[in-house]
Design a protein around this motif. Structure first.
Motif, PDB file in Angstrom:
ATOM      1  N   HIS A 215      -2.902   3.758  -9.261  1.00 49.34           N
ATOM      2  CA  HIS A 215      -4.300   3.654  -8.827  1.00 49.34           C
ATOM      3  C   HIS A 215      -5.249   3.865 -10.005  1.00 49.34           C
ATOM      4  N   GLN A 216      -5.023   4.914 -10.768  1.00 46.87           N
ATOM      5  CA  GLN A 216      -5.922   5.163 -11.893  1.00 46.87           C
ATOM      6  C   GLN A 216      -5.793   4.076 -12.957  1.00 46.87           C
ATOM      7  N   TYR A 239      -0.325  -4.834  -1.638  1.00 43.33           N
ATOM      8  CA  TYR A 239      -0.437  -3.387  -1.431  1.00 43.33           C
ATOM      9  C   TYR A 239      -1.877  -2.989  -1.109  1.00 43.33           C
ATOM     10  N   TRP A 240      -2.050  -2.249  -0.010  1.00 42.39           N
ATOM     11  CA  TRP A 240      -3.393  -1.854   0.432  1.00 42.39           C
ATOM     12  C   TRP A 240      -4.123  -0.989  -0.599  1.00 42.39           C
ATOM     13  N   GLY A 241      -3.373  -0.153  -1.322  1.00 41.23           N
ATOM     14  CA  GLY A 241      -4.019   0.771  -2.263  1.00 41.23           C
ATOM     15  C   GLY A 241      -4.696   0.028  -3.399  1.00 41.23           C
ATOM     16  N   ALA A 242      -4.012  -0.995  -3.922  1.00 41.96           N
ATOM     17  CA  ALA A 242      -4.585  -1.779  -5.009  1.00 41.96           C
ATOM     18  C   ALA A 242      -5.853  -2.488  -4.538  1.00 41.96           C
TER      19      ALA A 242
ATOM     20  N   TYR B 375      -7.178   7.644  -4.652  1.00 42.22           N
ATOM     21  CA  TYR B 375      -6.485   8.262  -5.790  1.00 42.22           C
ATOM     22  C   TYR B 375      -5.029   8.599  -5.521  1.00 42.22           C
ATOM     23  N   ARG B 376      -4.562   8.459  -4.262  1.00 40.23           N
ATOM     24  CA  ARG B 376      -3.202   8.878  -3.919  1.00 40.23           C
ATOM     25  C   ARG B 376      -2.870  10.204  -4.569  1.00 40.23           C
TER      26      ARG B 376
END
Lengths: 509, 509
Positions: A215-216, A239-242, B375-376
């Motif tokens: 993520h960072q 991917y949902w996070g990206a 930020y997971r």
């Protein structure tokens, strides 16, 4: 003043757990803020008040000192203590406020109250609301069949703890203060060696930037290389996070379909080169296919010609069960358009929060400055432990051991699928990683099935959550890595019952 | 095929450190990518090639397997191994590219190549370039008189390490995987108790969100509560890091002057309410004044009326040398407009990277989701160590000990200033914190002096770097916390020589 003492005496409870000092301080503050003690009023002497309340004079003196330090009162040597005028400046806040009613004698507002961009809105921002509405993060992070999570119970915690204790014995100041941009040098060296051999990444330690994870790494790339309003290609599904990270930085997403050979941009996509493309060439997330060599070469050539930045997310390619791990896209890139990002979370334990990125040499100094400026990184102590862990060979042996273990669990789960469903439900993308996709009939609702499974105690994620546009396939992301061998059959039996009921209309026996 | 064997034989170096397997794989890949081995060409059998090169047949078989897995070749059982066609799809990348020349027979481009937002630009984004141009982060993070850094050599590393080892002995899976939104529950409870007593913050554990520090807390707030193009008030001067974080999220900065009572918005500022205001009421950064109670009440009332979010950065108020620490602005807020942010870095060690924020109750669930989504987070193990450290009373006793120690160092440094300069150079904002500002004559150039001091081995930061607009005062941020008592005099003697030479035109003796 008699009134103040009486009021205070009635409020203070000497038997309360809160010390009398704090009670008195808080009461005096309330009295001043509410206007009970008006600006300019003289406080009783500390001796008098202490006598009236039957408490130590020193307590009152301390309270007066603190009130004075915080600006509630003004003390003049010799002449006593007075309540300060701390009323809000209504001339500043009152007349212009649409809802201001307390200051009726103020003149009419001379100017419009607000510029368009700062109109009173709801609490949240538009982007904040979208982030929450589209959030993909799961409330539970552990259990059968949570995808994307390794078995942390198998992590060699003792070895780690031993290395950690040894390093803390000689903790030097430079390991405890802020990190210099880029992270701990020996870790960057160890990672560049590892990535060269294991992933065919071409890099020097200088090109490695340590982050807190994928993520960072994506966030940093987007802020340095793309502006608000720029477009990024993302794989569909992805991917949902990206997606959340990109959107939170103002990037517009262009979903590009994937087929058996990976990313497959169509003609209209190609006509509008994006600023960046986020891809998972080694193991498409979540479907699991490998991007073909021809597609890789096409993407690199397109990126070179149109100055597109490619973010290669290489999130779990160490766990490949048939052949050896495939080479990275970065290793094929001759034009320095690829930013390679990875993480140690899936190899060791997710809570570690150490990831890395490999950036083109000409941008390395820029990324080092930016990572320190934006995030003020630290965690050098943990980075040092990790560096030792890698250099002593523990990473390689742990990955090797886990590959065998996860391979067995994968087989057990595939066997369970076959036993329950024969070939009615296809298993997709099982050649690598920590999960596969269990295909469901077109007519089923994978969100509903995942929700019912969750209620039955089994975590799976519906493919639906990974599509930005129209859902092309139905299925469940099913993780096997964190499930002990003996739990696989019983947990799958539960899941199978849910699937039978919802996808095939069968009733529980 | 003879040609291939000869070429390979000439390239492979059996005495090289790189295994023959990797050399051969890499050479075959090169040959295919460069076209030396054309699509459709048949590879020699593994037996023949092994014989020609004088290497084990198994090595060749492994190379062919890997080439096949990566898509360089196609193997058909019985009929041999052929080079795959992996040439980039020039129809996709070529004709539309402005600089495409290799595909001369393609028809003229039917459509314009690029939308305005994706025109070929430089490598960097506009915001990325600004981030780098305006970066304030220092290349060195330790030494006399680095401001804002505590003495990590005094940190009770043994105690910490002991707690850490004990926790790792019973590391459970939920401490090693991703964190649930908000962070480790016992830490949030310990912090809410601490903040209630030490900082008069009103909060329950639910309102506490654990982050990696003040940068992340600000970043999260801005993404959830402000949109691209919104305005934020920042104090003038203010902390460079906060400025960078706000700007990187598209926030326009409105610098608001500070005077002896803190933030002092003028009439034109008040007429355009911002979306948010970032303030340091307990100890203005970097100048050190305390925001007066009247200003606090005015700001809160203004925020209530105009729906302005206030971010209260309470970065080092535990270290106050004269009076007790002052109460937070958050504690006075009746309308839930304050987001309170703080960090453990200055109390313990900066590399820890654990900070916290206190958010209004109605937004707590939103912030918990967002921190996990964006930020997971993880690091629960470290959070657990910190929770024990606080609950066992080590935080309080460490802060108390450091307050005495830093107080002594502060006095030593003030004495040194007086000895060298009498009252020619004022010391500002020394009542609290880890640094003060050493005022310089109006005619001097504080950037130049800081640079010369750096070359002489002393770190100070020029006030100039903290102004967004016109610099109002000249001075140096001078930190004393991380400088051992005995180093203060000699290091200041060096700094004094630099100041004398540059600010007063004196020559070194």
């Amino acid at each position: 003043m008699v009134i103040l003492s009486d009021w205070l005496a009635a409020q203070i409870d000497k038997t309360d757990a809160e010390p009398v000092y704090r009670q008195l301080l808080s009461l005096m503050q309330q009295a001043i803020l509410s206007g009970r003690l008006a600006p300019g009023a003289k406080l009783p002497s500390s001796r008098t008040l202490a006598g009236d309340l039957g408490i130590a004079r020193n307590t009152v003196l301390h309270v007066y000192d603190q009130l004075s330090a915080e600006g509630y009162v003004l003390s003049t040597t010799g002449s006593g203590t007075y309540v300060a005028d701390t009323r809000p400046d209504t001339a500043a806040v009152g007349p212009r406020a649409p809802r201001a009613t307390e200051d009726a004698d103020a003149p009419a507002a001379p100017a419009a109250p607000a510029a368009p961009s700062s109109c009173p809105r709801g609490d949240m921002s538009v982007r904040g609301q979208r982030l929450i509405d589209e959030a993909g993060v799961s409330a539970r992070q552990w259990g059968a069949f949570m995808p994307g999570v390794p078995d942390v119970a198998e992590f060699p915690a003792r070895t780690w703890s031993r290395l950690q204790s040894r390093l803390w014995k000689s903790a030097s100041h430079d390991l405890l203060t802020y990190a210099p941009g880029g992270g701990y040098r020996p870790l960057r060296r160890a990672l560049s060696d590892y990535l060269r051999v294991a992933r065919s990444v071409r890099c020097s330690p200088d090109q490695i930037i340590i982050t807190t994870g994928i993520h960072q790494s994506i966030d940093l790339t987007v802020r340095l290389l793309a502006d608000h309003g720029d477009r990024a290609w993302v794989e569909e599904p992805c991917y949902w996070g990206a997606r959340s990270v990109l959107q939170a930085s103002g990037i517009k997403l262009a979903p590009i379909p994937v087929d058996a050979e990976g990313l497959n941009p169509r003609d209209p996509d190609l006509r509008h080169p994006p600023r960046m493309a986020l891809v998972t060439p080694s193991h498409q997330y979540p479907l699991g296919m490998v991007m073909s060599l021809a597609r890789r070469r096409t993407l690199l050539e397109y990126a070179r010609q149109h100055k597109v930045w490619i973010i290669e997310d290489d999130y779990d390619s160490e766990f490949r069960y048939g052949s050896r791990p495939l080479a990275s896209l970065q290793g094929l890139d001759e034009s320095d358009r690829v930013i390679y990002v990875g993480s140690l979370g899936k190899l060791l334990f997710p809570g570690l929060r150490i990831g890395y990125m490999v950036v083109p040499e000409r941008l390395a100094a820029t990324f080092r400055t930016a990572v320190a400026e934006l995030y003020r990184e630290g965690q050098l102590m943990q980075q040092a432990v990790l560096a030792e862990f890698i250099m002593d060979g523990y990473l390689t042996s742990h990955v090797r051991r886990m590959r065998t273990l996860y391979g067995e669990r994968r087989q057990l789960l595939i066997d369970a699928v076959t036993r329950h469903f024969g070939d009615a439900l296809p298993v997709m993308g099982d050649e690598a990683g920590l999960h596969f996709v269990l295909g469901l009939p077109e007519s089923s609702d994978d969100r509903e099935i995942a929700a019912a499974a969750y209620d039955a105690g089994v975590i799976v994620r519906p493919l639906a959550s990974y599509y930005l546009g129209k859902q092309q396939r139905k299925g469940l992301l099913t993780g096997y890595a964190c499930v002990p061998h003996e739990n696989i059959d019983p947990a799958f039996a539960t899941l199978a019952r849910v699937i039978e009921r919802h996808a095939f209309g069968k009733r529980a026996a």
